[in-house]
Design a protein around this motif. Sequence first.
Motif: not given
Length: 627
Positions: A423, A351, A419, A414
Motif C-alpha cells: 500500500h 488507515t 496497511m 488502498v
Amino acid sequence: MENPPADARTARLRLLATTDLHMNLTGFDYYADRPDPTVGLTRTAQLIRAARREAESLGWQTLLVDNGDSLQGTALGDWAAEQTTDRHPLMQAFDLLGYDAVGLGNHDFEFGLGKLEEILAQSPCPVLCSNMRLIGSRAPWQPSLILNRTLQAEGQPVPIRVGVLSVLPPQTTQWAAHHLDGVAEVSDILETAEATAHDLRQQGCDVVIALAHSGLSTEMARPGLENAVVPLAAIDAIDAIVAGHTHLTLPGKGHEGLRQVEQTTGKVHGKPVVMPGSAGSHLGVIDLTLTRSAHDRLRVTESCSALRAIYGRDQTGIPQPTVSEDPQLTKVFAKGHAATRIQMRKPVGRTTTPLHSYFSFCAPDRGLALVAAAQAAALRGFLEGRSEAELPLLSATAPSKFGGRAGPRHYTDVPAGEMSMRHVADLHVFPNELRAVIVSGRQIRDWLEMSACLFNRIKPGSRDSALIDPSRAGHNFDVLHGLEYAIDPSGPARFRLDGSLIAPDHNRIDHLTWNGQPLCDEQHFVVALNNYRASGGGHFAALAGAEAVDLPPIRIQEILRDYIAGRRPKDPLEQTPPPWRFADLGGTQVILRTGPDARRYLGDIAALKPVPLGTDTEGFLQIRLTL
C-alpha cells in the motif's frame, strides 16, 4: 525506400522489439496483489517465440532488441536491485530469450550508477547508449554495435552488417541529477544519432537501426528535443527505429495529426517505426526486405511495421489475455515473484478511510494528502534549528498512478484497514527522494498555473467536453498542500507543455490563500517536494530559479512508511482544509475518464453530481460531472 534493380536478389530481416518494460516481468500487479493480464514479459515472450518461428519457417534472419526503461518500475524491480545473491532476473530473461542488444532509458538510472553497472555486468548481450558519457570514468555501456549476420537471398547466403545505436532524452541528467550530476553528460539526440549512424555506414553497415528511447511530437528539429523520433526518422543513414519513452503505440492511434507520420502503417518520413507500448503490453515487429544487385550493397527496399498485443478487451472493456505466460520465464522469475509478494505484505499501520486516485483530477485526494503530510513531517525534522524553519511550510504532491497510457487498472486503491508495504508503494510508486525549495508567492502562482494546464479549456455552459487534456502528463498535476485555491478550467492555459509562457495574463488559479489570507507575491515559503520536480522534471518554469534547501538523501517511500507506522509525529498539514476545488461554472458538464472501480467511491464526489456513463473501448469508466 528504393526500387530494386532488375538483376536484384532479395533477402529479409525481421526486427523484434520491446520497450519500457519497467520490470513488469510477470503478469502480476504487486500493488493490488492480483494477476494482471495487461502486463508481463512472460506473455511477451510467447509472442517473441512465435514471431521467431514464423521468420525461421520463411528463411528470414531475426534480431531481438530492447529499447530501455527496463530496470525500474515495479516492486519486483526494487527487490531485484536490492538482492545481491542471484543474477538479476531481467538479465536472465534477456539471456533465455536471446536478446541481441539492449538500449538504456532515463529510468534505468534511478538506482544510481553503481547499481546500474552491477546489473549491466550480468547482461548476456551488448548494452548501448550513444549519447551519454561518464566524466572521468569508463561507462558500463558502449556507444554502438555492429552485428554480423547471414541472410538467405533466393537460396544463397548473403552476409549483412547491421549497425545499432541507442539514444535517450538529454534531460536524463536533469531528472536523475541526484545520481548523475557532475558525473555524466548527455548530448543531443539528433546530432549524436546522425554522427553515429554515419560512422556505422563508414564501417560498412548495410542497415542501421536506431533504438530511440524517445517519443513523437509536433516539434521541429532543434537541439535538446526530448521526443525526437519524427526528425530522427529524416536522417538518411537510419533505416528503422524502435521508439519508446511515452508509453504509446505505433502503429496505432495516439499520434494523430503529426506531420510525416502514418499512424496506421508506422511509417515516419517513410521509415519503419515501432513503439511497443509499455510493461510488455506489445511486441514490435519490423520486417525489412533488402535487395542487392550484382555490384551493389544490400539496401532496404521494402518494410512493414506491426505490433502484437498480449491482451485484448471484451465487449465490456475487461482485458483478456491473448497468450499464456511463458513457463520457462515463469520458473526463472518464481523466486523473485514470491519474495516480492512476501516483502509487500509486511504490515505498516492502518488507515480509517480508503485511499485512492480515481478522482485525483476532480477532487481532493486523501492518499496525496497523506504523502504530503509525511513529506512535511520529515522536512520539519530536518529543518529544526535552522533559519528555514521560520518560513511557512507547504508540501507538493502529484499522483503517480492515474490511468492514462498505463490503462484503466493503473490507479492507487488502498482499502480502509490494515496497511502493508504494497500500500505504501501504491501511494508513491517511484524511488524518489525528498527535496525542499524556497519559493515566493509569485513562483507558487506560476507553479499552480502550470499544474492547472492539465485541464482542457472548458466553455462555460457546455456539455460533455473532456475534462483532461491527454497530451498533459498526470504526474505533473502538482497539488500544494497548506494552501487553498480554486481552479477555473474555462480560462486559457498560461504555459505550454515545455514550460514556455503562452501569456502572463492567462489565469486558471483563483482565490489563492494561505492561512485564510490572499497570497502575496513577495511572501516566501519552504516547500517539500520530490527530486524529480526539484531537478526540473515536468518543465515547471517557476522552479527554475528556486533556492534549494540542503537535505540528506532519503526516499519518500521510507518517509511514508515511517509516518504511517507512527515513527514520525503527526504533521499540522493533516489539519488544513483540502487544498483545491473547481471554480463554479454554473452547471457546466464535463466528462472524466477514470478506472471502472471508481464506482465504489462515487460518494466522494457527490458535490459534482457524478453520472456514470459506462466504459469506453479502452476500459475506462466515463463519468459526467457538473461544475
